[in-house]
Scaffold this active site. Sequence first.
Site, short mmCIF file in Angstrom:
data_model
loop_
_atom_site.label_atom_id
_atom_site.label_comp_id
_atom_site.label_asym_id
_atom_site.label_seq_id
_atom_site.Cartn_x
_atom_site.Cartn_y
_atom_site.Cartn_z
N ASN A 137 -11.99 -7.06 9.46
CA ASN A 137 -10.63 -7.56 9.44
C ASN A 137 -9.99 -7.47 8.05
O ASN A 137 -8.81 -7.72 7.89
CB ASN A 137 -10.59 -9.02 9.90
CG ASN A 137 -10.86 -9.10 11.39
OD1 ASN A 137 -10.70 -8.12 12.12
ND2 ASN A 137 -11.26 -10.28 11.84
N GLU A 138 -10.83 -7.17 7.04
CA GLU A 138 -10.26 -7.10 5.69
C GLU A 138 -10.23 -5.64 5.25
O GLU A 138 -9.43 -4.84 5.72
CB GLU A 138 -11.03 -8.03 4.75
CG GLU A 138 -10.87 -9.49 5.24
CD GLU A 138 -11.53 -10.52 4.34
OE1 GLU A 138 -11.49 -10.36 3.11
OE2 GLU A 138 -12.08 -11.51 4.88
N LEU A 139 -11.20 -5.22 4.39
CA LEU A 139 -11.17 -3.83 3.94
C LEU A 139 -11.88 -2.88 4.90
O LEU A 139 -11.62 -1.68 4.93
CB LEU A 139 -11.75 -3.71 2.53
CG LEU A 139 -10.94 -4.50 1.48
CD1 LEU A 139 -11.75 -4.69 0.21
CD2 LEU A 139 -9.64 -3.80 1.16
N ASN A 170 -15.99 -6.73 5.73
CA ASN A 170 -15.35 -7.39 6.86
C ASN A 170 -14.37 -6.45 7.55
O ASN A 170 -13.43 -5.94 6.94
CB ASN A 170 -14.61 -8.63 6.33
CG ASN A 170 -14.12 -9.52 7.47
OD1 ASN A 170 -13.85 -9.04 8.58
ND2 ASN A 170 -14.01 -10.80 7.19
N VAL A 219 -6.96 -4.24 7.11
CA VAL A 219 -6.63 -2.89 7.55
C VAL A 219 -6.06 -2.94 8.96
O VAL A 219 -6.44 -3.79 9.77
CB VAL A 219 -7.86 -1.96 7.49
CG1 VAL A 219 -8.22 -1.66 6.06
CG2 VAL A 219 -9.05 -2.54 8.25
#
Lengths: 306, 691
Positions: free
Chosen positions: A115-117, A113, A73
């Site tokens: 840095n992810e979703l 996470n 994201v």
Amino acid sequence: MLKYLIICVCIVSFASEPISPIPKTVEYNKAKALLGKKLFYDTLLSKNNTISCVTCHNLRSGGADSRKVSRGVDGRLGNIQAPTVYNARYNFKQFWNGRAANLKEQAEGPLKNPNELGMSPQLIEKRLNASKTYKKLFYQVYHSSRITFNEAIDAIVEFEKALITPNAKFDRYLRGETTLNSDEQEGYRLFKQYGCITCHNGINIGGNSFQEMGTFFSYHTNASYPDRADVLKNKKYHNVFKVPTLRNIALTSPYFHDGSAKTLLKAVKAVSHYNLGIEMPLDDAQKIVAFLKTLTGEKPKIVKNP
Amino acid sequence: MFRKKAVTILMLFGLFSFGSMAYFYFTQRSFVKNQREFLIHLNNLDNYNSDLTSEALKNSLFTYNSFDKIAYDYDVMQQELKQLQNSKILDNKSYLNIKENMDKVLRTQVDNFLIKIQNFMLLNAAVKNSIVFLSSHVNGASYTQKIEPMLYVKAVKILDAFQNTKKMQDLDYLYRMHYLLQSNSQDKKIKLFVKTFNLHASYLMKKLPAFITTTKDVVVNRVDVTLHKEKKEFNKITLHNFVFFDRFAFVVTISLLLYLLLAIYLFLRYQKANQSLNYSLSHDKLTGLNDRSSLVKDTLALRKNAIILLLNIDAFKEINDIYGNDFGNRVLIKLTRLLNVYLSEISRAKLYRVGGDEFAVIFTDKSVDKVMEIGENLEETIRSKNFKIDNIRTNFSVSIAINAKIPLLENADLALKVVKKDINLHVMAYKEELGIKKEWQKNIKVINMVKSALKEDRVVPYFQGIVNLQTLKIEKYEALVRLILPSGEVLSPYAFLDITSKTHYYYEITKVMIRKTMEVAKIHTMQRFSINFSMQDIINENIIYTLFQLFDADKETAKRVDIELLETELVAVDDSRIGDFIRKVHSYGSKVLIDDFGTGYSNFSYLSDLDIDTLKIDASITKEIVSNPRKLHILQTIHNFTSGMNMKNVAEFVETKELALLLQKLGIEYAQGYLFSKPLPAPLKNSDVSI
């Protein structure tokens, strides 16, 4: 006497076939898996509704990310190359460093996470419960009026369990259904005789042990990718990763945990340099690549049929 | 009281027993389940540990071997350990030590073991990789044989040493071994061959010792030892815990046993009490025979093919009156003994005492003729026997009725009544033709008729004039009861009074007669009126009360209302009651008449004792005086006798002029009969009559 010795070595070596084919079908709960599929494709699961699981695990290709590092994201970068979700159910532990014991633990990772979703279980529950469609679908599968985070994870896991790629040319060869051409055949022989098979074996041709990257020449000593040393809190395991599966390897470029090799040939040459200490002859490497290309299987039905 | 307490104790006992049993069952069940689960996980852990060890060995032996199994075992071993640690049974305090050992010792050992497995896999892959590579490397370098044969031989030897070291897991194969190749050849290929060979040889020399140590470490792990030790300890504690369950079960069993014994004891007591109650309910106390209720029960159960013999002692009341009830009871006992002896020789005959002096026998396998024969025989036996009680010899006869038709007892009763009425009849079988039943039904019909007539005010007095033969005027009226049917038909008392006399309606009729006669008398002040009273009326306090209450209410009228008593009945009641009654009647100025004189014993003595005003001479005498001189003489004698005692006479049934004139001539004061007046609904307006 020499020949005898070599024969002796060969007998010991071929005690059993080290690679087994993927079963043609696996059992899973279809209703759950379909719900999981919907979730897998849904951007609702990301913080700002921009990305989904499938963004980084491209099921139309090899189930992995074609970028060196995935973007989460707000364009945030991941810290390692996204591994494939195909045949993940056959992996021993999940993630490159095996920090998740199973698919369920794995699925929770990227969701949470930042840095992810970048989601929290509460937010996921809130968003899912706000959707009439999901409420209906979850009720049909779980018979509960309120959707829980665990149910969502459970559905995704069930979908992932359905993601197998059977009937690769090599599997069919193993089952005696087809023959390999001379390059492929030769490639398999070289794959074994160069010792690749000692790590890349089993049903997933890898994915069943942790091994060190760079046994003969140190591999990027200064890089700080999450490795086994992180999990076991022991520097001894620096650069030790889960051996990646070689199934569908032709579709999952770039290669290695850092995505440093863009082509299969480069990957084969790199791994023979770091882990065998040799510069593999181009001819041998090409043959091995030919063999590797026989490991591409069929997409599972659940992905093929929208 | 005792029983209530005992039942309460029993219930408490039962509750306790079953409660403890339930507690025991559930506790024991969950304990056994948890215990089993723990052992299953323990055994699983042990098995996967062995599997993992052997899989590791296999991997060290076979070069080309999949890691899949080892990875799987690794996974499940972790899971089993978790489950073992979370075993519910370890929450039990007695397993505290084991729980601690699980958490500390075993977990550490398993964790270490799994780390070793990982190390083993790392080293195993590294060593195998190099050996496989070297094998191919040497195998693919046959060209060196031509240029430097010794180099090739050396390479094979070194490779052999590495192979043996790995296979035998023994570093001695590398002892003082020059594992590096040396060549001065300038051949590029040979140079590369040597370089690559030495790279892997050095690598193997570095890794092999660690590989062998780790392999041994994996094989000789302590996990199984710990597991076996804990298992032994666990079983010991569990066995000890089971001792508790054993004791508990013992207590529960004993408590249940006591509960059962108490229940059985109470049940038996209850049954015994019930039996004696049943016995007294179904048996006669005096004779010990089954009583009427058991007869009814038995006949209901038998129904078909049963024949009853009903036996009644004739004039048993007299025996009681003469000798006393005690004597009577002993007669009954003697008769019972005789019947028992007599019937003991007859199969399938059961004796009952169904009433004070009545016995019954039920036969279930005899024909009516056969029972008839038995009955006749029995009757004769009893009649001809002398019963000796307290040195008094007495004998009596019995009446016997036999019946095979349902309803058994009722029909037999009816037949017995017929027998009783007929002095010459002793034994009789019930037959439909007897018509007893019809009469009985007729009686009910009559009673119902009277009942509704009373309700609808259709019971009325009719009046028949009594004429003074001197003045030829009706001086008195006799009130005669009549029942008017809804059709208008008038019934005389012969049609209903006798049957009604057995019921209380009889008294109702008397009351109606008194009341209505009083009403008529009140209007017809010139005549006297007489009402018929039976002895049954006189001894009924309610009737007497009603009569005198009405008399008190209208004393003027009461003076002209007389009471007629039947001569035949006068002997049946003790004199004092009749005397009292007559005195009371006289106190109102009423008179007392004797009806139908000359039909009964015509005892003169009571005429002296009782204050009688008028004597009515019965028709059986009056009617015949014209033709029969003897009857004329009787009439004259009665007249003379009663005149002397200040009594007047009424001649009844006067239907001819001739008779009336004769009576007038004889000086009889009054006459009554159809010649003068029939009984009429109301007194005549004109009281003059002529002869």
